[in-house]
Write a protein that holds these residues in place. Sequence first.
Motif, mmCIF file in Angstrom:
data_model
loop_
_atom_site.group_PDB
_atom_site.id
_atom_site.type_symbol
_atom_site.label_atom_id
_atom_site.label_comp_id
_atom_site.label_asym_id
_atom_site.label_seq_id
_atom_site.Cartn_x
_atom_site.Cartn_y
_atom_site.Cartn_z
ATOM 1 N N MET A 1 15.640 20.437 33.923
ATOM 2 C CA MET A 1 16.155 19.530 32.886
ATOM 3 C C MET A 1 15.788 18.071 33.187
ATOM 4 N N LEU A 2 15.845 17.693 34.486
ATOM 5 C CA LEU A 2 15.587 16.284 34.829
ATOM 6 C C LEU A 2 14.094 16.012 34.967
ATOM 7 N N GLY A 3 13.690 14.865 34.435
ATOM 8 C CA GLY A 3 12.309 14.405 34.607
ATOM 9 C C GLY A 3 12.245 13.301 35.653
ATOM 10 N N LYS A 4 11.439 12.294 35.382
ATOM 11 C CA LYS A 4 11.253 11.197 36.342
ATOM 12 C C LYS A 4 12.492 10.329 36.466
ATOM 13 N N VAL A 5 12.565 9.585 37.568
ATOM 14 C CA VAL A 5 13.550 8.498 37.653
ATOM 15 C C VAL A 5 13.022 7.393 36.753
ATOM 16 N N ASN A 6 13.788 7.051 35.723
ATOM 17 C CA ASN A 6 13.361 5.966 34.832
ATOM 18 C C ASN A 6 13.677 4.618 35.448
ATOM 19 N N HIS A 7 14.909 4.477 35.980
ATOM 20 C CA HIS A 7 15.262 3.249 36.696
ATOM 21 C C HIS A 7 16.466 3.466 37.590
ATOM 22 N N VAL A 8 16.587 2.574 38.548
ATOM 23 C CA VAL A 8 17.784 2.451 39.374
ATOM 24 C C VAL A 8 18.392 1.111 38.990
ATOM 25 N N ALA A 9 19.702 1.089 38.742
ATOM 26 C CA ALA A 9 20.331 -0.148 38.260
ATOM 27 C C ALA A 9 21.210 -0.779 39.330
ATOM 28 N N ILE A 10 21.139 -2.093 39.392
ATOM 29 C CA ILE A 10 21.958 -2.878 40.322
ATOM 30 C C ILE A 10 22.782 -3.852 39.492
ATOM 31 N N ALA A 11 24.106 -3.777 39.638
ATOM 32 C CA ALA A 11 24.984 -4.731 38.957
ATOM 33 C C ALA A 11 25.028 -6.009 39.786
ATOM 34 N N VAL A 12 24.930 -7.145 39.109
ATOM 35 C CA VAL A 12 24.902 -8.434 39.814
ATOM 36 C C VAL A 12 25.882 -9.405 39.156
ATOM 37 N N PRO A 13 26.467 -10.300 39.956
ATOM 38 C CA PRO A 13 27.400 -11.265 39.372
ATOM 39 C C PRO A 13 26.676 -12.415 38.659
ATOM 40 N N ASP A 14 25.415 -12.683 39.023
ATOM 41 C CA ASP A 14 24.683 -13.831 38.474
ATOM 42 C C ASP A 14 23.234 -13.395 38.240
ATOM 43 N N LEU A 15 22.942 -13.094 36.971
ATOM 44 C CA LEU A 15 21.621 -12.535 36.660
ATOM 45 C C LEU A 15 20.485 -13.513 36.979
ATOM 46 N N SER A 16 20.678 -14.807 36.657
ATOM 47 C CA SER A 16 19.574 -15.766 36.925
ATOM 48 C C SER A 16 19.259 -15.834 38.410
ATOM 49 N N ALA A 17 20.318 -15.822 39.235
ATOM 50 C CA ALA A 17 20.093 -15.880 40.680
ATOM 51 C C ALA A 17 19.385 -14.615 41.154
ATOM 52 N N ALA A 18 19.756 -13.470 40.576
ATOM 53 C CA ALA A 18 19.115 -12.211 40.976
ATOM 54 C C ALA A 18 17.644 -12.192 40.559
ATOM 55 N N VAL A 19 17.359 -12.704 39.354
ATOM 56 C CA VAL A 19 15.969 -12.760 38.878
ATOM 57 C C VAL A 19 15.145 -13.656 39.792
ATOM 58 N N GLU A 20 15.713 -14.795 40.141
ATOM 59 C CA GLU A 20 15.015 -15.733 41.024
ATOM 60 C C GLU A 20 14.715 -15.073 42.380
ATOM 61 N N SER A 21 15.688 -14.347 42.894
ATOM 62 C CA SER A 21 15.523 -13.672 44.173
ATOM 63 C C SER A 21 14.411 -12.623 44.101
ATOM 64 N N VAL A 46 12.804 -4.974 36.665
ATOM 65 C CA VAL A 46 11.812 -5.287 37.688
ATOM 66 C C VAL A 46 10.775 -4.172 37.606
ATOM 67 N N ALA A 47 9.501 -4.559 37.386
ATOM 68 C CA ALA A 47 8.436 -3.555 37.261
ATOM 69 C C ALA A 47 7.905 -3.205 38.637
ATOM 70 N N LEU A 48 7.885 -1.914 38.936
ATOM 71 C CA LEU A 48 7.367 -1.424 40.214
ATOM 72 C C LEU A 48 6.267 -0.400 39.916
ATOM 73 N N PRO A 49 5.421 -0.097 40.883
ATOM 74 C CA PRO A 49 4.319 0.834 40.599
ATOM 75 C C PRO A 49 4.801 2.223 40.168
ATOM 76 N N ASN A 50 5.942 2.689 40.694
ATOM 77 C CA ASN A 50 6.346 4.065 40.384
ATOM 78 C C ASN A 50 7.594 4.170 39.525
ATOM 79 N N THR A 51 8.356 3.078 39.377
ATOM 80 C CA THR A 51 9.568 3.147 38.562
ATOM 81 C C THR A 51 10.016 1.726 38.227
ATOM 82 N N LYS A 52 11.256 1.565 37.808
ATOM 83 C CA LYS A 52 11.789 0.237 37.481
ATOM 84 C C LYS A 52 13.147 0.071 38.155
#
Length: 134
Positions: A1-21, A46-52
């Motif tokens: 039933m399961l296919g590829k990992v589409n993404h792994v998600a990380i919750a962050v308190p400050d998106l701009s700071a996380a993007v900058e990092s 975040v774009a990665l070669p094998n997933t996001k």
Amino acid sequence: MLGKVNHVAIAVPDLSAAVESYRSTLGALVTEPQALPEHGVTVVFVALPNTKVELLEPLGDASPVSAFLEKNPAGGMHHICYEVEDIIAARDRLKDAGARILGDGNPKIGAHGKPVLFLHPKDFQGTLIELEQV
Ligand SMILES: C[C@H](C(=O)O)C(=O)SCCNC(=O)CCNC(=O)[C@H](O)C(C)(C)COP(=O)(O)OP(=O)(O)OC[C@H]1O[C@@H](n2cnc3c(N)ncnc32)[C@H](O)[C@@H]1OP(=O)(O)O
Ligand SMILES: [Co+2]
């Protein structure tokens, strides 16, 4: 039933700071912020070669991420998204197996414009699962 990992998600308190990092320190390619009011989050990918990797911060008063961030103020891994070919067939199979489908049990349109569903973390090894139909 399961296919590829589409993404792994990380919750962050400050998106701009996380993007900058991710951009400056990790040297990654990061998309522009996308507000998803129906999901109560603002996300980037975040774009990665094998997933996001999805970085998400709460949006609005009733965000599903707020309680998580109260418990994890620095942020943390929030969910893993697996691809499925037929989300209704997957949902019905999971329901029959006794798994809890979150929300009203019907798919919503996710960040990629495709149907998504969430499964309760207590039913799957303490990990929140998102299914995305591809
Ligand atoms: C759109 C976009 C996309 O990619 O397309 C997205 O991803 S949107 C991503 C954001 N959307 C979602 O997350 C929607 C689905 N999420 C939800 O419905 C909810 O967040 C939820 C039911 C998982 C948790 O709700 P809540 O925080 O109000 O509930 P509680 O605080 O009572 O949590 C119940 C128990 O689950 C645990 N718990 C809560 N959240 C998580 C998590 N992310 N991973 C692992 N465990 C978790 C709590 O610690 C608690 O355990 P204990 O009792 O042991 O303390
Ligand atoms: Co997601």
